[in-house]
Structures are given as structure tokens and as C-alpha cells.
Design a protein around this motif. Structure first.
Motif, short mmCIF file in Angstrom:
data_model
loop_
_atom_site.label_atom_id
_atom_site.label_comp_id
_atom_site.label_asym_id
_atom_site.label_seq_id
_atom_site.Cartn_x
_atom_site.Cartn_y
_atom_site.Cartn_z
N VAL A 63 -51.72 -62.65 47.21
CA VAL A 63 -50.45 -62.94 46.66
C VAL A 63 -50.67 -64.45 46.17
CG1 VAL A 63 -48.07 -63.68 46.88
CG2 VAL A 63 -48.78 -61.55 47.88
N ASP A 64 -51.27 -65.38 46.67
CA ASP A 64 -51.50 -66.54 46.13
C ASP A 64 -52.37 -66.87 44.98
OD1 ASP A 64 -49.93 -67.86 48.09
OD2 ASP A 64 -51.57 -68.30 49.54
N THR A 65 -53.45 -65.86 45.14
CA THR A 65 -54.37 -65.72 43.81
C THR A 65 -53.69 -65.28 42.81
OG1 THR A 65 -56.16 -65.55 45.21
CG2 THR A 65 -56.54 -64.67 43.19
N LEU A 66 -52.74 -64.32 42.96
CA LEU A 66 -52.03 -63.69 41.75
C LEU A 66 -51.20 -64.64 40.98
CD1 LEU A 66 -51.36 -60.17 42.85
CD2 LEU A 66 -53.20 -60.77 41.38
N VAL A 78 -59.11 -58.91 42.46
CA VAL A 78 -58.38 -59.90 43.47
C VAL A 78 -58.52 -58.95 45.01
CG1 VAL A 78 -56.43 -60.81 44.12
CG2 VAL A 78 -57.17 -60.76 41.77
N GLU A 79 -58.20 -57.82 45.09
CA GLU A 79 -58.06 -57.14 46.26
C GLU A 79 -59.30 -56.91 46.74
OE1 GLU A 79 -55.69 -53.95 45.39
OE2 GLU A 79 -53.97 -54.70 45.77
N ALA A 368 -57.73 -72.56 44.13
CA ALA A 368 -58.49 -73.47 44.77
C ALA A 368 -59.65 -72.74 45.85
CB ALA A 368 -58.00 -74.61 45.56
N SER A 369 -60.71 -73.08 45.78
CA SER A 369 -61.89 -72.63 46.80
C SER A 369 -62.03 -71.18 46.50
CB SER A 369 -61.45 -72.99 48.11
OG SER A 369 -61.42 -74.42 48.31
N ASN A 370 -61.68 -70.67 45.68
CA ASN A 370 -61.89 -68.97 45.35
C ASN A 370 -63.31 -68.87 44.69
OD1 ASN A 370 -59.95 -67.77 46.80
ND2 ASN A 370 -58.72 -66.92 44.93
N SER A 371 -63.89 -69.99 44.10
CA SER A 371 -65.03 -69.85 43.22
C SER A 371 -66.16 -69.65 43.95
CB SER A 371 -65.19 -71.27 42.35
OG SER A 371 -65.17 -72.46 42.98
#
Length: 525
Positions: A63-66, A78-79, A368-371
Motif C-alpha cells: 500500500v505504501d509503495t502504491l 509491486v506485490e 524510500a529504500s525500495n531501490s
């Protein structure tokens, strides 16, 4: 000429994760434009996001990523990535002692902007990238051959089969070399150096994106550029990144007189999405007001953030005063070479992973910090796929020899001027008039028609910068709305009816090369 099973262009976290997980019977070659430790991954202060806390769950992370991506994301990507994150982190943590832990020996979890839970794993306080990269570098196997100071510049194609079979490159001596492989992977990072203010390593100029574009690969979502809100800002220059984790630990953005600037702007205030915070700081700077990070609430700042402390002290900032001057700068490109979830591009045999790729994880703005997480995931996934393929049948050109070519200095614009214009016209706040001006300015150089075989490596990087800048500018002009990292002052609102998941895809029409002679000079204004 060299023949390998796998040729990887770039040496960041995605590249090294891939190389380290490939079967040892495969010959792997890494080509990197500079040194292995001069990458965005190595510089990364922030951590890696994973839902491993007691009160957390991957569904919350999704949810935060979307939300951060303003729902432009590829939900399947994403999932898959977010669901895999906990096991990726736990497996990595078992391989060495490079993540920070609490007194109970559990992984220490930090908070960053737009996250609803503490889920950021760090290493060395604010040296996560360095810690993980050193681990990956030190664990490369003997089947991996690393070549530094090699500029890859042109993909070699079997046009009959629409297949990439190799890449041309130049070393410091300027000699052309050809590297052939069954699998050609671009993992050369983003394009932060296109802007005058950036957190990116000096070598990150959009090379891989431009190279893939010239080969005919699909390029997508280039209008979405993330500007990190807080770079150290002294005398009109940015000096280094001040991690979002600083705000996660309680720092707030204030003016010189101590007035908070995020009150009433976003429900999460200083931890709002990066594009919101960056735009707010930019407004103050444009009006001649300096913005600071007030760190007075953070106990033992130097222990928690040793790398940031060192950057500040090197630049004469007295942390005892509790204020760090900041400005936003280019940090991450959400778009890039269009790929599927494995990393396959629109050209057979050509793959892209890491920031240079776009599988839709980040949407219009990266959480943030998904890279670093994305790099770990993509490297792992592609390694499993290649390992299952086994040794492929190597293709090469019938005539693989190449005659010495005299290098000529081409007339290119001053790159600092280009970076200033990109910041002014295609930066944090955009509009139609400025975007058209920049398209005209970039278009006069016809960078995509220059003969790269005759160019010096330093000029090749400049040419790639011009090409990538054109892709960003054209995309920003076409998207007539504001979404995530793309803000148009003349179209300030999201337009879900027309634009929610509509992507702008670019594909270079190679017939242009056949209909025009190569232009060996560009006219500078």
C-alpha cells in the motif's frame, strides 16, 4: 574480441547480486565505466525496506509503495518484490554481520518518509550501500571477470533475429573492443548527473538508457525523476546526501528563524512523499529563503549517522548548532529500459536490471529504500532464469575484426550549461514553455546521429547525457498532468481519467541512421 556467457554493464548492487548468484560454470564479465566502488549503490546511505517488524506485513508495504508511486505502478511487480523482501533480507543477513541490530540482537528497523511502519534495515548507521556492496564484491567467484574504466557505448545486434549479441566498448586508451555474450545485461544505473544538483555518483549519466534506446529498445516513464529533498547545500552547491533517515529519527525542516515548513502541507509533514517535500523546499529557495534540517532532537547524532557527520564536518558545518542547510537534487529515475519481471527488454538477449530498468515497481515516485531492494530482487530473479537456461549458443558477427579508428573531438555543448538548464526547465517544477525551450536547445545537437566509434569516451558520456535529457524532456512535455516526481505548474493536478496508468514509451527509429549521414559535429549556441 572476447566471448562470455554473460556480459554485465555496470557494477552496482543489481549487477553484483546477479554475478554472484550465477552458476560457476558460466563465464561472467562485468564492464564498469569507472571503479567498482564508485556507484550509487555504494554511496547509498539509506537502508533496504522489508516488512519484517512484529506489527508490519507486506500488504502494508505494498500500500505504501502504491501510494508513493501515485498508483502508476505495475501492481504485479509491486506485490512480487515486496512479498520477496523479507526473505531476501533474512538470507542476506545470515551471510554476514553487516546490518545494524538492537540490544536483543534483532535487526534494527528505522522509519523513512511515506512508510507507515518502521521497516528500514540499515548497515553501519548510514552506510548500508557500502556494507552490502563490500559483501557482494568480496564474494564474487572466480568465474566473474571485472574490467574497470571501460565505457560500453554501442550494443551489437543480429538485426535479422532482433537479438542483442554483444557490446562495443572503449578503455582509457580509446581502442574499440567487442564483447560477445549469450546474455547482455545493462545495469549501469540512472541519470542523476543530468542535473546541476544531484546525489548521484559522477559516473551516473544515463549511459545504459541511451545505449538501449539507440539500439531500438523500448524506454518508458522517463518524465518521472525523483528529487531527494535534502542534499547538503553550501554556497549554491550541493555537497552530498543527507539521508531521509535523519527525518525518520525526528529532524524537521525549518527556515532560518526556526519556522517549520511542512506544517499543513501533508498529513505526514516532514516524512511526506519525496516529491511533496522537495517541491516545498524548492518554493522557499526560489524565494531566497534557506531551508535547514533541525537535528537538535536527535540524540547522539554522530553515532547514528557517522557518514553524514563526516560530510558535514568536511564542509565546515558545526553540528552542535543543530542545523544543516539543505536543498533538493536529482536522486532517482523511476523510468528506464522497459522490462518484464525477469528483466527482459523488448530486444531478445538484452536485459536490464537496477535503476536503469523499469518494470513498474516505483510508479511515478519511488518509495524510500525500495531501490536497493529492487536491485537485490532483480539480480536474484535474473540469475535463477539464466541458470535454468544453461550455456547458450554464442552468436558473433561474421567479421569480428575492427580497423583502428581515429578519434575526433566533436563539438558538444558545455555540460554544466546543460545541467543548469535541465534543473531550471525540466527540474522540480516544469511547464510547457520551458519544456519546449529545452527540447529545441537539446535538439540542435542531433546527439543520436553522432558516430560514437570516432568519439572519445568522455564525449560519449556527454552524448548519452544529451540523448537521455531529450527523453526526459519529451516525456515531461507529453504528460499533461502532475503525478509523483513529475510536476507541471500549468497542469498542477493528477488526471486519473486520462493518465493514471498510461505510460509514455520511446523507441528510436533506426531508419534515421540509414537516411542521414552521421553528423560528426554539433553546433553549439
Amino acid at each position: 574480441m572476447t566471448n562470455d556467457d554473460v556480459v554485465i554493464i555496470g557494477s552496482g548492487i543489481a549487477a553484483l547480486q546477479l554475478a554472484g548468484k550465477l552458476n560457476t560454470h558460466l563465464n561472467v564479465r562485468i564492464l564498469t565505466k569507472g571503479k567498482m566502488r564508485v556507484t550509487n549503490s555504494y554511496l547509498a546511505q539509506g537502508g533496504i525496506a522489508a516488512a519484517i517488524g512484529a506489527n508490519d506485513d507486506p500488504s502494508k508495504h505494498v500500500v505504501d509503495t502504491l501510494e508513493a508511486g501515485r498508483f502508476h505502478n505495475n501492481r504485479a511487480a509491486v506485490e512480487q518484490v515486496i512479498t520477496a523482501a523479507p526473505s531476501l533480507i533474512r538470507n542476506l543477513a545470515e551471510q554476514g554481520d553487516f546490518f545494524d541490530r538492537n540490544q536483543k540482537g534483532e535487526l534494527f528497523l528505522g522509519m523513512e518518509g511515506a512508510h507507515s511502519e518502521k521497516r528500514i534495515v540499515h548497515g553501519g548507521g548510514d552506510a548500508t550501500g557500502k556494507n552490502v556492496m563490500e559483501h557482494l564484491i568480496n564474494n564474487l567467484k572466480v568465474n566473474v571477470n571485472v574490467e574497470e574504466n571501460v565505457t560500453a557505448y554501442k550494443l551489437i545486434l543480429n538485426t535479422e533475429k532482433n537479438r542483442c549479441i554483444g557490446v562495443k566498448a572503449k578503455g582509457l586508451d580509446g581502442k574499440i573492443r567487442k564483447f560477445y555474450g549469450s546474455h547482455i545485461i545493462i545495469a549501469s544505473g540512472g541519470c542523476g548527473q543530468l542535473y546541476s544538483y544531484t546525489s548521484n555518483a559522477k559516473t551516473v549519466c544515463g549511459d545504459g538508457i541511451a545505449m538501449a534506446y539507440l539500439a531500438g529498445a523500448e524506454i518508458v516513464d522517463m518524465e518521472f525523476i525523483q528529487f531527494h529533498p535534502t542534499l547538503l547545500y553550501i554556497n549554491g552547491e550541493t555537497k552530498g546526501l543527507i539521508s531521509e533517515a535523519v527525518r525518520g529519527e525526528g529532524a524537521i525542516l525549518v527556515t532560518a528563524d526556526g519556522t517549520p515548513i511542512m506544517e499543513g502541507v501533508h498529513p505526514m509533514k516532514d516524512l511526506g512523499p519525496r516529491h511533496v517535500v522537495s517541491q516545498r523546499i524548492y518554493e522557499f529557495l526560489k524565494n531566497g529563503k534557506q531551508v535547514f534540517l533541525n537535528i537538535s532532537n536527535i540524540k547522539e547524532f554522530s553515532n547514528r549517522f557517522p557518514s553524514i557527520t563526516a560530510i558535514c564536518e568536511q564542509n565546515g558545518i558545526c553540528l552542535a548548532e543543530g542545523k544543516i542547510p539543505v536543498a533538493p537534487g536529482s536522486h532517482f529515475v523511476m523510468g528506464g529500459i522497459k522490462t518484464d519481471l525477469i528483466g527482459r527488454s523488448s530486444i531478445d538477449g538484452l536485459f536490464a536490471i537496477g535503476e536503469t530498468s523499469c518494470m513498474g515497481l516505483h510508479g511515478a515516485n519511488r518509495l524510500a529504500s525500495n531501490s536497493l531492494l529492487e536491485g537485490l530482487y532483480q539480480g536474484h530473479q535474473l540469475s535463477e532464469w539464466i541458470n535454468q537456461q544453461g550455456k547458450g549458443q554464442l552468436e558473433a558477427e561474421k567479421d569480428a575484426s575492427i580497423q583502428p579508428i581515429n578519434q575526433e573531438k566533436v563539438m558538444l555543448p558545455d555540460i554544466e550549461q546543460m545541467k543548469d538548464l535541465m534543473m531550471e526547465r525540466v527540474g522540480i517544477i516544469r511547464n510547457e514553455a520551458n519544456l519546449k525551450k529545452q527540447m529545441a536547445w537539446l535538439g540542435q545537437f542531433k546527439a543520436d546521429l553522432l558516430n560514437l566509434d570516432t568519439c572519445f569516451p568522455s564525449d560519449i558520456s556527454k552524448i548519452f547525457m544529451l540523448i537521455t535529457a531529450s527523453l526526459i524532456t519529451e516525456s515531461a512535455l507529453q504528460r499533461t498532468e502532475s503525478r509523483g516526481g513529475h510536476y507541471r505548474s500549468d497542469y498542477p493536478y493528477e488526471d486519473d481519467h486520462h493518465w493514471l496508468r498510461k505510460s509514455i514509451i520511446h523507441k528510436y527509429k533506426q531508419e534515421l541512421e540509414n537516411n542521414h549521414e552521421f553528423i560528426e559535429t554539433a553546433l553549439a549556441t
